[in-house]
Scaffold this motif. Structure first.
Motif, PDB file in Angstrom:
ATOM      1  N   ASN A  56       0.538  -2.025   0.430  1.00 26.43           N
ATOM      2  CA  ASN A  56       0.000  -0.417  -0.043  1.00 26.43           C
ATOM      3  C   ASN A  56       0.959   0.864  -0.135  1.00 26.43           C
ATOM      4  OD1 ASN A  56      -2.462  -1.663   0.484  1.00 26.43           O
ATOM      5  ND2 ASN A  56      -2.292  -1.842   2.400  1.00 26.43           N
ATOM      6  N   HIS A  57       2.163   1.288  -0.241  1.00 28.88           N
ATOM      7  CA  HIS A  57       2.901   3.074   0.355  1.00 28.88           C
ATOM      8  C   HIS A  57       2.876   3.256  -1.500  1.00 28.88           C
ATOM      9  CE1 HIS A  57       5.885   4.988   0.637  1.00 28.88           C
ATOM     10  NE2 HIS A  57       6.245   4.116   2.033  1.00 28.88           N
ATOM     11  N   ALA A  58       2.509   4.190  -0.914  1.00 23.68           N
ATOM     12  CA  ALA A  58       2.605   5.384  -2.094  1.00 23.68           C
ATOM     13  C   ALA A  58       3.585   5.191  -3.393  1.00 23.68           C
ATOM     14  CB  ALA A  58       2.127   6.481  -1.901  1.00 23.68           C
ATOM     15  N   LEU A  59       5.556   5.516  -2.450  1.00 27.27           N
ATOM     16  CA  LEU A  59       6.570   5.308  -3.518  1.00 27.27           C
ATOM     17  C   LEU A  59       6.666   4.702  -4.722  1.00 27.27           C
ATOM     18  CD1 LEU A  59       8.758   6.377  -3.704  1.00 27.27           C
ATOM     19  CD2 LEU A  59       9.857   5.242  -1.762  1.00 27.27           C
ATOM     20  N   SER A  60       6.110   2.896  -4.799  1.00 32.14           N
ATOM     21  CA  SER A  60       6.524   1.684  -5.338  1.00 32.14           C
ATOM     22  C   SER A  60       5.800   2.009  -6.465  1.00 32.14           C
ATOM     23  CB  SER A  60       5.785   0.646  -4.925  1.00 32.14           C
ATOM     24  OG  SER A  60       6.802   0.472  -3.976  1.00 32.14           O
ATOM     25  N   PRO A  61       4.623   2.597  -6.450  1.00 29.59           N
ATOM     26  CA  PRO A  61       4.271   3.366  -7.967  1.00 29.59           C
ATOM     27  C   PRO A  61       4.980   4.053  -8.866  1.00 29.59           C
ATOM     28  CG  PRO A  61       2.242   3.128  -6.085  1.00 29.59           C
ATOM     29  CD  PRO A  61       3.630   2.985  -5.137  1.00 29.59           C
ATOM     30  N   ARG A  62       5.174   5.066  -7.687  1.00 20.98           N
ATOM     31  CA  ARG A  62       6.157   5.932  -8.401  1.00 20.98           C
ATOM     32  C   ARG A  62       7.787   4.976  -9.211  1.00 20.98           C
ATOM     33  NH1 ARG A  62       4.420   9.556  -3.663  1.00 20.98           N
ATOM     34  NH2 ARG A  62       6.879   8.704  -2.868  1.00 20.98           N
TER      35      ARG A  62
END
Length: 389
Positions: free
Chosen positions: A182-188
C-alpha cells in the motif's frame, strides 16, 4: 561446469564441540528460487548472493542454483564475485557496490560486471576502457526514489542521449518499499522506471527484488533479482509467507537448573522469577548472531515490546529469560514435562517451528540481519537431494 554436489555436507565447528548447529535445506532454497522464477515470467530470474549468500555460503548456494537453471548472480563487492566465479565460472556476475579505478584489473581478468551508479564511476570506467579494443560491459544503476546509489533520473536521461556508442548491458533500479503493497512510493518508482526504459531501448532492465516480484505492479523488466525470499524470508509484510524455510538454527543446552520464586536471573538481575523456574542455559549468544535485543528483559526494546525471543523444544515454545549474553542464552522450560529438555539437547531458535521473521521481530529487527549475523561457531549441515531439477 559444476562439480557433483554431495547430498549431505558438513562444515564449521566439530559437532561434538559446537554450542549451536545450523541445518540448511538446499532443496528448499532451490524450490524457493523456482517459485520466484515462475512468478517473474516472462522475465529471467537471477539470484542475489551477497553477504556470502545471506550467511549460508556462496560455495554451497551457487552450485545448486546453477543446477536449477540460474545463470546470473548479484553480489555486493568484487571479492564475493570472485568466489561465485570460483564455483560457477560461466556465471554472469554483477557487482552492486560501486566501482573504484584500482579495481579495474580485477574486472579485466575475471569477467565480473560492475554496476555503475554515479557520473564519477561512468567517467572512470570510460577512461579505463579507452585503450581497449573491446570495451568491458557494465550495468547502470538509476535512483528512482531510494536516495542511495544511482544516477538521478535526469542524469540518466541525459546520459542515454550522449552515450550512443557506450551503452550499458543492464539498467537497474532498487525498490524501497515494495514489501508494503500500500505504500505510495512503489507506484512512483515503477512509473519512473518505465519512462527510463524508453530512453534505453534494446537494453535489459531489472527492478524487482524479492518483494517486487510479488507486487501488484510487477511488470515491465527482463531480469528479476530475488534475495531474502530465496532464503526463506517473508517477501511481503502482513501476508502469509509462501516461501519454504531454509535455515534451522538450534542452541545446545549446557545446563538445566532450578531458580526459586523471587530470585533473579542473568546480568543486571533484570528477570525476577514469578515462580519456581526450570531454566535451560544454552551455548549461544550475540557472538553467534542471536541478538542481544532478543533478550527477555533488560534491554530498551522491552519497553515497547511485551517479550523477547522464544525457542522451541519437545513440541512447545519456551521464552528467553533475562538477557542474551555473548555466549549464553537462558530459556524458561518450566512448562515442559520433566526430562523433555536435558543437558545436550537442542532448542530451536528459528526454522521449521519458529519462522525466521518471527524470531527477527522478537528482536526488533528483520530476517536479513539474523541470517547475515550467523557466526562461525555453529556446526553446519547442508542437505541436498541431488535430484535433477
Amino acid at each position: 561446469m559444476i562439480a557433483k554436489i554431495p547430498r549431505i555436507t558438513t562444515t564449521g565447528a566439530d559437532p561434538r564441540l559446537a554450542g549451536g548447529r545450523l541445518t540448511i535445506d538446499l532443496d528448499a532454497l532451490v524450490s524457493n528460487w523456482l517459485l520466484l522464477a515462475e512468478k517473474s515470467k516472462p522475465a529471467r530470474t537471477a539470484a542475489v548472493v551477497k553477504a556470502d549468500a545471506y550467511g549460508l555460503g556462496i560455495v554451497h548456494v551457487v552450485p545448486v542454483l546453477w543446477k536449477a537453471g540460474c545463470r546470473t548472480f548479484f553480489v555486493a563487492v568484487a571479492e564475493e564475485g570472485l568466489r561465485v566465479k570460483a564455483v560457477a565460472p560461466d556465471a554472469q556476475v554483477f557487482v552492486l557496490n560501486g566501482f573504484f579505478a584500482e579495481a579495474f584489473p580485477v574486472y579485466e581478468q575475471s569477467d565480473l560486471i560492475p554496476v555503475l551508479g554515479s557520473l564519477r564511476e561512468l567517467a572512470s570506467w570510460k577512461e579505463l576502457n579507452a585503450g581497449r579494443a573491446e570495451k568491458l560491459p557494465y550495468a547502470l544503476h538509476v535512483d528512482t526514489g531510494m536516495n542511495r546509489l544511482g544516477l538521478t533520473v535526469t542524469e540518466a536521461v541525459r546520459f542515454a542521449g550522449e552515450a550512443a556508442d557506450d551503452r550499458p548491458i543492464l539498467l537497474i533500479t532498487h525498490l524501497a518499499t515494495a514489501d508494503d503493497q500500500n505504500h505510495a512510493l512503489s507506484p512512483r518508482q515503477f512509473e519512473s522506471f518505465q519512462k527510463l526504459r524508453a530512453n534505453f531501448s534494446g537494453i535489459e532492465s531489472s527492478i524487482a527484488n524479492s518483494p517486487g516480484i510479488f507486487h501488484s505492479l510487477n511488470t515491465g523488466y527482463e531480469l528479476s533479482r530475488p534475495g531474502v525470499a530465496m532464503y526463506g524470508g517473508e517477501p511481503l509484510s502482513g501476508i502469509a509467507n509462501p516461501m519454504r524455510p531454509v535455515v534451522t538454527a538450534e542452541a545446545r543446552i549446557i545446563q538445566v537448573r532450578m531458580g526459586l520464586k523471587g530470585e533473579t536471573a542473568g546480568y543486571g538481575a533484570t528477570a525476577t522469577l514469578s515462580r519456581d523456574t526450570r531454566i535451560a542455559i544454552c551455548s549461544i549468544g550475540y557472538a553467534d548472531g542471536y541478538l542481544r535485543s532478543a533478550s527477555g528483559s533488560g534491554v530498551p526494546l522491552r519497553q515497547t515490546l511485551n517479550s523477547g525471543g522464544i525457542g522451541f523444544i519437545a513440541g512447545k515454545k519456551v521464552p528467553v529469560i533475562g538477557r542474551v549474553t555473548m555466549d549464553m542464552t537462558s530459556f524458561d522450560i518450566s512448562d515442559l514435562d520433566e526430562g523433555d529438555a536435558r543437558e545436550g539437547d537442542y532448542i530451536e531458535l528459528f526454522g521449521t517451528n519458529i519462522s525466521l521473521d518471527d524470531a527477527a521481530r522478537a528482536a526488533g529487527t528483520i530476517g536479513y540481519e539474523l541470517l547475515t549475523s550467523l557466526g562461525n561457531r555453529y556446526h553446519r549441515r547442508y542437505l541436498y537431494s541431488g535430484n535433477e531439477i
